[in-house]
Design an enzyme around this catalytic site. Sequence first.
Site, PDB file in Angstrom:
ATOM      1  CB  SER A  83      -0.915  -0.060   1.232  1.00 22.20           C
ATOM      2  OG  SER A  83      -0.228   0.197   2.403  1.00 22.20           O
ATOM      3  N   GLY A  84       2.196   1.125   0.248  1.00 22.60           N
ATOM      4  CA  GLY A  84       3.088   2.373   0.098  1.00 22.60           C
ATOM      5  C   GLY A  84       3.369   2.521  -1.158  1.00 22.60           C
ATOM      6  CE  LYS A  85       2.975   9.039  -1.933  1.00 20.87           C
ATOM      7  NZ  LYS A  85       3.475  10.503  -1.807  1.00 20.87           N
ATOM      8  N   GLY A 173      14.347  -4.277   1.209  1.00 20.06           N
ATOM      9  CA  GLY A 173      14.488  -2.627   0.880  1.00 20.06           C
ATOM     10  C   GLY A 173      14.171  -1.525   2.115  1.00 20.06           C
ATOM     11  CB  THR A 174      12.126  -1.940   5.006  1.00 16.46           C
ATOM     12  OG1 THR A 174      10.953  -2.594   4.298  1.00 16.46           O
ATOM     13  CG2 THR A 174      11.708  -1.079   6.124  1.00 16.46           C
ATOM     14  N   PRO A 197      20.937  -1.029   1.983  1.00 14.25           N
ATOM     15  CG  PRO A 197      22.710   0.493   2.757  1.00 14.25           C
ATOM     16  CD  PRO A 197      22.597  -1.029   2.342  1.00 14.25           C
ATOM     17  CG  HIS A 232      15.398  10.812   2.179  1.00 17.54           C
ATOM     18  ND1 HIS A 232      16.560  11.204   2.679  1.00 17.54           N
ATOM     19  CD2 HIS A 232      15.697   9.967   1.176  1.00 17.54           C
ATOM     20  CE1 HIS A 232      17.500  10.404   1.979  1.00 17.54           C
ATOM     21  NE2 HIS A 232      16.859   9.383   1.338  1.00 17.54           N
ATOM     22  CE  LYS A 236      15.533   7.662   4.510  1.00 12.81           C
ATOM     23  NZ  LYS A 236      15.415   6.226   4.975  1.00 12.81           N
ATOM     24  CB  THR A 242      22.402   5.952   0.834  1.00 16.97           C
ATOM     25  OG1 THR A 242      21.320   5.363   0.351  1.00 16.97           O
ATOM     26  CG2 THR A 242      23.519   6.327  -0.266  1.00 16.97           C
TER      27      THR A 242
END
Length: 349
Positions: A83-85, A173-174, A197, A232, A236, A242
């Site tokens: 449901s997230g982007k 990816g989180t 990351p 960001h 976030k 990174t």
Amino acid sequence: MAANGLMAASSVFLHRPVHPHFSFSSRTNQMVPLGFKGRVSFIGNVKRCFPVVLSMGKSETFEEAGNSVAPGNGISIMVNGCSGKMGKAVIKAADSAGVNIVPTSFGSVEEAGQTVEVCGKEILVHGPTEREKVLSSVFEKYPELIVVDYTIPSAVNDNAELYGKVGVPFVMGTTGGDRTRLYKTVEESKIYAVISPQMGKQVVAFLAAMEIMSEQFPGAFAGYSLEVMESHQASKLDASGTAKAVISCFQKLGVSYDMDQIQLIRDPKQQIEVVGVPEEHVSGHAFHLYHLTSPDKTVSFEFQHNVCGRSIYAEGTVDAVLFLAKKIRSKAEKRIYNMIDVLREGNMR
């Protein structure tokens, strides 16, 4: 680089300061004072720029490695956080690559029972209480399943423990969570995983170059001061993984810097007016700036990489899925891989 509404720029510059107290704004080329706490320095036009070139060993190609995996070749992915982007962006990229999307996902208690439609596919979201039963059932139905995790930092460790318990390979990816515990959990579970990351391939290549420099020239920047800014979208919550990875390289190069010194910019007004983020990308961008200054203030270096949109991460995630599927089919070692491993495999779509 521009693709699908995405603009990404990575640059490494050695330059003489244009002025000791000012730097150019990336959008307006107007000078911005550097004295305030949230100072940023996205360079517009700097005359004296010298590219830093680093080389890596020859990458193994898919043809040389064998057991190649073509997009959509029997692979199924379950995207948690659909449901997230980012979750939606990954589903769109995977669908375009011909990868099968499992109509099941994990979400919060509030999202349980909801249906999310992406690319014409209806995906049922399950809450925390039924996760193990649901995941085991999905894994049994789709034996070549790979889970993609784009949830929230507070769910990272519990999710990894679940994936390890069920034995399902995954791409994480989180960002955030307890990373030491995360790696320990996956190593003890002895499953296939890609954890990074940063999923943007070009940014990962920049990180690899930084790693090479820090390994080959330790202490080269001893005594230099470092300023780090990252901007960001407001959603976030944690500091950029990174940025932390790049800072770790600078620390190996002899720079003294604490992670809590990172300047986090989350205010949309400041992002537009000072950082130079295009207004249409305020809700989805990743701008990073690293500024080094010599002890006597006569030499400065700036490294920056700016991304607008999420396509770069979604495409990199799909490449990580294909990479992991190849490792599974070739019965390679069950271990934690990262995006540098994916890059070295040599098959960039």
